[in-house]
Design a protein around this motif. Structure first.
Motif, PDB file in Angstrom:
ATOM      1  N   SER A  56      -8.430  -0.474   0.738  1.00 28.49           N
ATOM      2  CA  SER A  56      -8.320   0.867   0.163  1.00 28.49           C
ATOM      3  C   SER A  56      -8.336   0.890  -1.360  1.00 28.49           C
ATOM      4  CB  SER A  56      -7.034   1.535   0.658  1.00 28.49           C
ATOM      5  OG  SER A  56      -6.827   2.780   0.029  1.00 28.49           O
ATOM      6  N   GLN A  59      -5.588   3.701  -2.458  1.00 30.00           N
ATOM      7  CA  GLN A  59      -4.211   3.278  -2.682  1.00 30.00           C
ATOM      8  C   GLN A  59      -3.978   2.969  -4.158  1.00 30.00           C
ATOM      9  OE1 GLN A  59      -3.214  -0.507  -0.967  1.00 30.00           O
ATOM     10  NE2 GLN A  59      -1.140  -0.495  -1.791  1.00 30.00           N
ATOM     11  N   TYR A  95      -5.985   4.453   4.694  1.00 36.12           N
ATOM     12  CA  TYR A  95      -5.818   5.115   3.398  1.00 36.12           C
ATOM     13  C   TYR A  95      -7.209   5.325   2.809  1.00 36.12           C
ATOM     14  CZ  TYR A  95      -2.777   6.439  -0.547  1.00 36.12           C
ATOM     15  OH  TYR A  95      -2.085   7.131  -1.513  1.00 36.12           O
ATOM     16  N   CYS A 104       0.908   9.390  -3.917  1.00 32.32           N
ATOM     17  CA  CYS A 104       0.878   8.108  -3.223  1.00 32.32           C
ATOM     18  C   CYS A 104       1.425   8.249  -1.809  1.00 32.32           C
ATOM     19  CB  CYS A 104       1.702   7.081  -3.998  1.00 32.32           C
ATOM     20  SG  CYS A 104       1.723   5.441  -3.235  1.00 32.32           S
ATOM     21  N   ARG A 105       0.620   7.789  -0.848  1.00 33.33           N
ATOM     22  CA  ARG A 105       1.005   7.870   0.561  1.00 33.33           C
ATOM     23  C   ARG A 105       1.144   6.499   1.194  1.00 33.33           C
ATOM     24  NH1 ARG A 105      -2.989   9.202   3.103  1.00 33.33           N
ATOM     25  NH2 ARG A 105      -4.592   9.345   1.497  1.00 33.33           N
ATOM     26  N   PHE A 106       1.204   5.454   0.381  1.00 36.07           N
ATOM     27  CA  PHE A 106       1.225   4.085   0.898  1.00 36.07           C
ATOM     28  C   PHE A 106       2.542   3.758   1.580  1.00 36.07           C
ATOM     29  CE2 PHE A 106       2.638  -0.288   0.181  1.00 36.07           C
ATOM     30  CZ  PHE A 106       1.669  -0.981   0.900  1.00 36.07           C
ATOM     31  N   MET A 110       0.588  -0.191   6.409  1.00 41.29           N
ATOM     32  CA  MET A 110      -0.848  -0.049   6.165  1.00 41.29           C
ATOM     33  C   MET A 110      -1.507  -1.330   5.675  1.00 41.29           C
ATOM     34  SD  MET A 110      -1.003   3.560   4.110  1.00 41.29           S
ATOM     35  CE  MET A 110      -0.544   5.134   4.822  1.00 41.29           C
TER      36      MET A 110
END
Length: 221
Positions: A56, A59, A95, A104-106, A110
């Protein structure tokens, strides 16, 4: 020019290597640094595990704390974040890329790959850069992009405008090989502007003269 799938001290070309992922398009986002950071990580993961794994860039755009997402950045800072900040690189499928800077969605579930070591190496040393291609495979560099680069269609790029010392590096790309044509040495360079740009996403940049400052900021992971 016919791509080679092997390396030796005279020439190297990873464009058709099974572990080099397809050329991607960063879109209207200044995220070339993220693409240049991810490409060698994917390549090395594949060499170790035998299959491609898309990682990703998004990310990095969203989560890497040293930069401003689509506002540009440095590959080594991206690797520092992946090694010490997040603990690894997320799978692209978990992602996906959006070409925008978002929240940020990490999360650690993942992670698809990790970085063990990374670093810059001696600048302005063409021989060591050739050896790095031979030993490590594709690696990122920073270059200075000027207007003619946007319209590159083929041949060995050697516009003197990008050598202007008053213009700093402003784009990250990946060296995937080198060769010589009609007595002119060149680097084979992978861009992140899609396959419709240049030679199916690649450019040949004159080698050995620090064209566009390409030999100034090499790094490997």
């Amino acid at each position: 020019m016919t791509p080679f799938t092997f390396c030796n001290l005279l020439q190297a070309d990873y464009r058709t290597h099974a572990c080099l992922s397809p050329v991607r398009d960063q879109g209207r986002c200044g995220s070339s640094w993220a693409f240049a950071a991810i490409t060698p990580l994917e390549f090395n993961w594949c060499k170790k595990n035998g299959t491609l794994l898309a990682l990703s860039e998004q990310q990095l755009v969203d989560c890497e704390p040293y930069h401003n997402g689509c506002g540009g950045g440095w590959v080594t800072n991206a690797w520092n974040y992946l090694k010490y900040g997040s603990g690894g690189s997320a799978k692209q499928s978990l992602y996906p890329y959006t070409a925008t800077t978002t929240t940020c969605r990490f999360c650690s579930s993942m992670i698809g790959a990790q970085i063990l070591t990374y670093g810059e190496f001696q600048p302005l040393n063409t021989t060591k850069m050739q050896l790095a291609v031979f030993v490590f495979g594709p690696f990122p560099v920073a270059i200075t992009v000027t207007n003619s680069f946007f319209y590159y269609l083929g041949g060995i790029y050697n516009d003197v405008a990008c050598d202007n010392p008053a213009i700093g590096v402003n784009h990250a790309v990946v060296v995937v090989g080198y060769g010589t044509e009609n007595g002119i040495d060149y680097w084979i360079v992978r861009n992140s502007w899609g396959t419709g740009w240049g030679q199916w996403g690649y450019v040949f940049i004159q080698r050995g003269v620090n064209k566009c400052k390409i030999e100034q900021y090499p790094a490997v992971c």
